[in-house]
Design a protein around this motif. Structure first.
Motif, PDB file in Angstrom:
ATOM      1  N   THR A   1      34.075  36.497  51.758  1.00 49.99           N
ATOM      2  CA  THR A   1      34.785  37.104  52.881  1.00 49.99           C
ATOM      3  C   THR A   1      36.151  37.638  52.469  1.00 49.99           C
ATOM      4  OG1 THR A   1      33.661  35.628  54.430  1.00 49.99           O
ATOM      5  CG2 THR A   1      35.641  36.746  55.220  1.00 49.99           C
ATOM      6  N   GLY A   2      36.954  36.805  51.816  1.00 45.92           N
ATOM      7  CA  GLY A   2      38.293  37.225  51.404  1.00 45.92           C
ATOM      8  C   GLY A   2      38.289  38.411  50.467  1.00 45.92           C
ATOM      9  N   PRO A   3      37.520  38.370  49.370  1.00 53.26           N
ATOM     10  CA  PRO A   3      37.493  39.498  48.439  1.00 53.26           C
ATOM     11  C   PRO A   3      37.093  40.817  49.080  1.00 53.26           C
ATOM     12  CG  PRO A   3      36.536  37.572  47.416  1.00 53.26           C
ATOM     13  CD  PRO A   3      36.786  37.207  48.850  1.00 53.26           C
ATOM     14  N   ALA A   4      36.133  40.802  49.998  1.00 57.80           N
ATOM     15  CA  ALA A   4      35.710  42.036  50.652  1.00 57.80           C
ATOM     16  C   ALA A   4      36.859  42.637  51.460  1.00 57.80           C
ATOM     17  CB  ALA A   4      34.505  41.773  51.552  1.00 57.80           C
TER      18      ALA A   4
ATOM     19  N   ALA B   1      40.931  50.147  48.871  1.00 51.13           N
ATOM     20  CA  ALA B   1      40.198  51.416  49.026  1.00 51.13           C
ATOM     21  C   ALA B   1      40.820  52.307  50.096  1.00 51.13           C
ATOM     22  CB  ALA B   1      38.739  51.133  49.362  1.00 51.13           C
ATOM     23  N   ALA B   2      41.491  51.712  51.062  1.00 48.20           N
ATOM     24  CA  ALA B   2      42.058  52.482  52.177  1.00 48.20           C
ATOM     25  C   ALA B   2      43.456  53.026  51.879  1.00 48.20           C
ATOM     26  CB  ALA B   2      42.106  51.610  53.427  1.00 48.20           C
ATOM     27  N   ARG B   3      44.015  52.705  50.728  1.00 46.68           N
ATOM     28  CA  ARG B   3      45.374  53.155  50.419  1.00 46.68           C
ATOM     29  C   ARG B   3      45.430  54.679  50.276  1.00 46.68           C
ATOM     30  NH1 ARG B   3      48.321  49.548  45.907  1.00 46.68           N
ATOM     31  NH2 ARG B   3      49.853  51.184  46.330  1.00 46.68           N
TER      32      ARG B   3
ATOM     33  N   ARG C   1      27.894  41.310  49.550  1.00 45.50           N
ATOM     34  CA  ARG C   1      27.763  41.924  48.238  1.00 45.50           C
ATOM     35  C   ARG C   1      27.460  43.424  48.367  1.00 45.50           C
ATOM     36  NH1 ARG C   1      23.928  38.812  44.164  1.00 45.50           N
ATOM     37  NH2 ARG C   1      22.479  39.180  45.874  1.00 45.50           N
ATOM     38  N   ARG C   2      26.594  43.774  49.323  1.00 49.50           N
ATOM     39  CA  ARG C   2      26.304  45.197  49.541  1.00 49.50           C
ATOM     40  C   ARG C   2      27.549  45.935  50.025  1.00 49.50           C
ATOM     41  NH1 ARG C   2      21.276  43.290  51.470  1.00 49.50           N
ATOM     42  NH2 ARG C   2      22.103  43.182  53.603  1.00 49.50           N
ATOM     43  N   GLU C   3      28.311  45.295  50.900  1.00 48.40           N
ATOM     44  CA  GLU C   3      29.521  45.930  51.405  1.00 48.40           C
ATOM     45  C   GLU C   3      30.516  46.173  50.273  1.00 48.40           C
ATOM     46  OE1 GLU C   3      33.022  45.298  54.765  1.00 48.40           O
ATOM     47  OE2 GLU C   3      31.656  43.651  54.273  1.00 48.40           O
ATOM     48  N   ALA C   4      30.683  45.183  49.396  1.00 51.00           N
ATOM     49  CA  ALA C   4      31.615  45.336  48.270  1.00 51.00           C
ATOM     50  C   ALA C   4      31.166  46.482  47.358  1.00 51.00           C
ATOM     51  CB  ALA C   4      31.703  44.036  47.482  1.00 51.00           C
ATOM     52  N   THR C   5      29.854  46.570  47.116  1.00 51.95           N
ATOM     53  CA  THR C   5      29.326  47.662  46.288  1.00 51.95           C
ATOM     54  C   THR C   5      29.558  49.000  46.974  1.00 51.95           C
ATOM     55  OG1 THR C   5      27.621  46.186  45.409  1.00 51.95           O
ATOM     56  CG2 THR C   5      27.281  48.549  45.108  1.00 51.95           C
ATOM     57  N   ASP C   6      29.357  49.052  48.290  1.00 52.40           N
ATOM     58  CA  ASP C   6      29.566  50.290  49.043  1.00 52.40           C
ATOM     59  C   ASP C   6      31.020  50.743  48.973  1.00 52.40           C
ATOM     60  OD1 ASP C   6      26.914  50.345  49.768  1.00 52.40           O
ATOM     61  OD2 ASP C   6      27.236  49.474  51.762  1.00 52.40           O
ATOM     62  N   ILE C   7      31.945  49.788  48.997  1.00 48.94           N
ATOM     63  CA  ILE C   7      33.368  50.130  48.932  1.00 48.94           C
ATOM     64  C   ILE C   7      33.689  50.813  47.608  1.00 48.94           C
ATOM     65  CG2 ILE C   7      35.695  49.151  48.763  1.00 48.94           C
ATOM     66  CD1 ILE C   7      34.743  46.971  50.748  1.00 48.94           C
ATOM     67  N   VAL C   8      33.208  50.222  46.503  1.00 53.73           N
ATOM     68  CA  VAL C   8      33.454  50.811  45.185  1.00 53.73           C
ATOM     69  C   VAL C   8      32.760  52.163  45.070  1.00 53.73           C
ATOM     70  CG1 VAL C   8      33.177  50.499  42.700  1.00 53.73           C
ATOM     71  CG2 VAL C   8      33.732  48.530  44.143  1.00 53.73           C
ATOM     72  N   ALA C   9      31.534  52.248  45.567  1.00 59.73           N
ATOM     73  CA  ALA C   9      30.789  53.510  45.495  1.00 59.73           C
ATOM     74  C   ALA C   9      31.494  54.612  46.279  1.00 59.73           C
ATOM     75  CB  ALA C   9      29.373  53.302  46.035  1.00 59.73           C
TER      76      ALA C   9
ATOM     77  N   ASP D   1      26.053  59.247  40.005  1.00 60.95           N
ATOM     78  CA  ASP D   1      25.517  58.601  41.192  1.00 60.95           C
ATOM     79  C   ASP D   1      26.490  57.479  41.551  1.00 60.95           C
ATOM     80  OD1 ASP D   1      24.189  56.524  42.733  1.00 60.95           O
ATOM     81  OD2 ASP D   1      22.329  57.627  42.403  1.00 60.95           O
ATOM     82  N   PRO D   2      27.184  57.576  42.683  1.00 60.50           N
ATOM     83  CA  PRO D   2      28.244  56.597  43.002  1.00 60.50           C
ATOM     84  C   PRO D   2      27.760  55.152  43.022  1.00 60.50           C
ATOM     85  CG  PRO D   2      28.412  58.492  44.445  1.00 60.50           C
ATOM     86  CD  PRO D   2      27.114  58.645  43.693  1.00 60.50           C
ATOM     87  N   ARG D   3      26.544  54.928  43.497  1.00 63.46           N
ATOM     88  CA  ARG D   3      26.078  53.541  43.601  1.00 63.46           C
ATOM     89  C   ARG D   3      25.761  52.964  42.221  1.00 63.46           C
ATOM     90  NH1 ARG D   3      25.659  50.605  47.759  1.00 63.46           N
ATOM     91  NH2 ARG D   3      24.370  48.733  47.812  1.00 63.46           N
ATOM     92  N   ILE D   4      25.091  53.764  41.374  1.00 64.22           N
ATOM     93  CA  ILE D   4      24.832  53.305  40.001  1.00 64.22           C
ATOM     94  C   ILE D   4      26.156  53.062  39.284  1.00 64.22           C
ATOM     95  CG2 ILE D   4      23.871  53.947  37.761  1.00 64.22           C
ATOM     96  CD1 ILE D   4      21.700  55.481  39.220  1.00 64.22           C
ATOM     97  N   ALA D   5      27.113  53.964  39.497  1.00 61.45           N
ATOM     98  CA  ALA D   5      28.427  53.805  38.874  1.00 61.45           C
ATOM     99  C   ALA D   5      29.116  52.536  39.361  1.00 61.45           C
ATOM    100  CB  ALA D   5      29.290  55.026  39.165  1.00 61.45           C
TER     101      ALA D   5
END
Length: 263
Positions: free
Chosen positions: A96-99, A106-108, A157-165, A181-185
């Motif tokens: 929860t905290g890391p996400a 990401a919002a900066r 975990r999916r949310e964290a991956t989506d943020i990076v993607a 491909d953003p998700r693979i990256a």
């Protein structure tokens, strides 16, 4: 008819009782008890994290945790209902905290996509290496989670991956990154970050800050647009090859330190 009271209780006893009740329920005392309970619960979590990471969830009993703290097992039930309750609390804190922190980075709006990706990678590495036991616990205990906790873990975990993607996608659109491909990256970034938990040794590799900086640089270098060649789509195979190449370069850069360690 007037009823005459034959006995009037003295005010001393009720006053004492009321005073005791008031003291036991005073905000200051209640707050102190709550703080003490939270501190003790945190200590239980730390011991449980270490033992779960070392022995696995199945191989660790509540008695093991109590023994490591110098307590009797019934004392743990004041803080946690069961071993499963302990694990679910650890998982919840770990995801929860890391996400929330990744979303903030990401919002900066004062950073471009490359700077945000660097900051995110740096943060993930720092978090992983600062809490290696917690990370290894997640890896080893994933199959032991209850369906509800497993669902929450997977969603986080999916949310964290989506943020990076999403940050990588912003970089592609801005022309800062190659056409990937953003998700693979994003999986590549997490591969670089998570693998550090298995090989990092502070005596060999220096401070977490130094390693986090180098890994963030390595991850970012894999996506930066090369103006001298036309961009090529990133396939799964090429992503894995790029990751191996990055790790080879990292190992080579650390080899002088390892050489000194041997001597």
């Amino acid at each position: 008819m007037v009823r005459i009271l034959t006995h009037v209780p003295t005010p001393s006893n009720p006053a004492k009782k009321t005073g005791a009740q008031t003291a036991s329920k005073s905000p200051a005392r209640s707050g102190a008890d709550s703080t003490r309970k939270q501190l003790m619960a945190n200590e239980v979590l730390e011991h449980a994290t270490r033992l779960f990471a070392e022995r696995g969830f199945t191989g660790t009993s509540l008695q093991d945790i109590a023994t490591s703290m110098g307590l009797k097992r019934p004392a743990l039930y004041y803080y946690f209902k069961s071993k499963e309750d302990l694990l679910e609390r650890l998982i919840d804190e770990a995801v929860t905290g890391p996400a929330d922190e990744l979303r903030s980075i990401a919002a900066r709006t004062d950073l471009d996509a490359a700077e945000r990706l660097h900051a995110i990678t740096h943060h993930i590495v720092t978090l992983t290496l600062s809490h290696t036991d917690r990370f290894l616990l997640l890896v080893k205990s994933e199959s032991e989670l209850s369906p509800a906790t497993r669902k929450k873990f997977d969603e986080s975990r999916r949310e964290a991956t989506d943020i990076v993607a999403a940050v990588i996608s912003d970089g592609v659109e801005a022309g800062l990154f190659r056409s990937v491909d953003p998700r693979i990256a994003a999986f590549t970034v997490y591969g670089i970050c998570n693998w550090a938990a298995w090989w990092y040794n502070p005596d060999r590799h220096g401070s977490i800050e130094v390693v986090a900086d180098q890994l963030a640089d390595t991850a970012l270098a894999g996506f930066i647009q090369n103006r001298n060649r036309s961009p090529a789509p990133l396939t799964t195979q090429s992503a894995i090859a790029a990751l191996r190449d990055d790790l080879d370069r990292l190992e080579a850069s650390l080899s002088p330190t390892r050489h000194r360690d041997r001597n």
